[in-house]
Design a protein around this motif. Structure first.
Motif, mmCIF file in Angstrom:
data_model
loop_
_atom_site.group_PDB
_atom_site.id
_atom_site.type_symbol
_atom_site.label_atom_id
_atom_site.label_comp_id
_atom_site.label_asym_id
_atom_site.label_seq_id
_atom_site.Cartn_x
_atom_site.Cartn_y
_atom_site.Cartn_z
ATOM 1 N N MET A 1 -119.698 32.355 30.250
ATOM 2 C CA MET A 1 -119.975 31.990 31.604
ATOM 3 C C MET A 1 -119.974 32.975 32.529
ATOM 4 O O MET A 1 -118.771 33.671 32.729
ATOM 5 N N LYS A 2 -120.953 33.234 33.401
ATOM 6 C CA LYS A 2 -121.005 34.296 34.257
ATOM 7 C C LYS A 2 -120.694 33.804 35.845
ATOM 8 O O LYS A 2 -121.345 32.800 36.037
ATOM 9 N N ALA A 3 -119.471 34.030 36.409
ATOM 10 C CA ALA A 3 -118.937 33.495 37.612
ATOM 11 C C ALA A 3 -118.948 34.476 38.562
ATOM 12 O O ALA A 3 -118.588 35.671 38.460
ATOM 13 N N SER A 27 -112.940 34.380 34.536
ATOM 14 C CA SER A 27 -114.259 35.094 34.204
ATOM 15 C C SER A 27 -115.080 35.514 35.409
ATOM 16 O O SER A 27 -114.925 34.792 36.393
ATOM 17 N N ASP A 45 -123.854 31.492 36.419
ATOM 18 C CA ASP A 45 -123.552 30.007 36.123
ATOM 19 C C ASP A 45 -122.993 29.331 37.057
ATOM 20 O O ASP A 45 -123.007 28.307 37.266
ATOM 21 N N LEU A 46 -122.002 29.978 37.757
ATOM 22 C CA LEU A 46 -121.022 29.505 38.782
ATOM 23 C C LEU A 46 -120.785 30.349 39.957
ATOM 24 O O LEU A 46 -120.624 31.556 39.919
ATOM 25 N N LEU A 157 -113.224 24.622 36.337
ATOM 26 C CA LEU A 157 -113.474 24.764 35.177
ATOM 27 C C LEU A 157 -113.599 23.345 34.419
ATOM 28 O O LEU A 157 -114.787 23.071 33.466
ATOM 29 N N LEU A 160 -116.856 21.507 35.169
ATOM 30 C CA LEU A 160 -118.024 22.112 34.554
ATOM 31 C C LEU A 160 -117.983 21.977 32.828
ATOM 32 O O LEU A 160 -118.972 21.574 32.311
ATOM 33 N N GLU A 161 -116.790 21.743 32.375
ATOM 34 C CA GLU A 161 -116.850 21.306 30.900
ATOM 35 C C GLU A 161 -117.219 19.770 30.609
ATOM 36 O O GLU A 161 -117.879 19.458 29.670
ATOM 37 N N SER A 166 -123.126 20.790 29.866
ATOM 38 C CA SER A 166 -122.271 21.476 29.034
ATOM 39 C C SER A 166 -121.838 20.725 27.568
ATOM 40 O O SER A 166 -121.732 21.141 26.862
#
Length: 169
Positions: A1-3, A27, A45-46, A157, A160-161, A166
């Motif tokens: 995940m790119k945050a 992250s 992603d975030l 987090l 998001l999960e 997801s």
């Protein structure tokens, strides 16, 4: 995940909250708005955006940066918003603050302003926005706020999960 945790800070309080959230999500980068470049927003992603509350609004730097994002520039990106602000007890003690809060309501705080800007750019809020409390105009943060910011990062987090996207992966 790119945050990315993007923030503005005048006295260091909002920066401390941003750093705590960054540690919690584990992250991505934590970047001051003055150093953000378009490539920082690519492939995210975030996106978590935070600002001190300034005149019942987000800082001009955060507002201007978000306005520069193209209309669908945040499509497919989950977002979260936080601000630093006075607690209700401080507002109640200060007649002018209490008057303006009564006049404009809670939606006038920085978090709601940022939420509106992110939605206009097609960002999707992953969690409700969060306010973190300072004891005065220059701070410091109230006791426990850094820990609360870390916990909020974990909540992001978790949210998001548990989103439908997801679980389809």
């Amino acid at each position: 995940m790119k945050a990315l945790v993007l923030y503005d800070s005048f006295f260091g309080n909002t920066e401390k909250i941003a750093q705590a959230i960054g540690r919690a999500i584990g992250s991505g980068e934590v970047i001051h708005v003055s150093t953000v470049k378009p490539e920082h927003l690519t492939g995210l992603d975030l996106l978590i955006v935070g600002s001190p509350t300034r005149s019942f609004n987000a800082s001009p730097a955060i507002t201007n940066m978000l306005k520069e994002i193209p209309i669908n520039g945040l499509k497919g990106i989950k977002a979260a918003v936080f601000d630093t602000r006075f607690p209700d007890s401080v507002i109640a003690e200060t007649k002018s603050l209490a008057f303006f809060v009564k006049l404009w309501g809670r939606a006038a705080f920085a978090d709601k302003h940022i939420e509106d800007l992110l939605k206009k750019k097609s960002g999707e809020l992953a969690v409700p926005s969060m306010g973190f409390y300072v004891t005065g105009t220059e701070g410091p943060l109230m006791d426990g706020e850094v820990k609360r910011a870390e916990q909020w990062g974990v909540e992001i987090l978790t949210a998001l999960e548990t989103t439908p996207e997801s679980s389809q992966g």
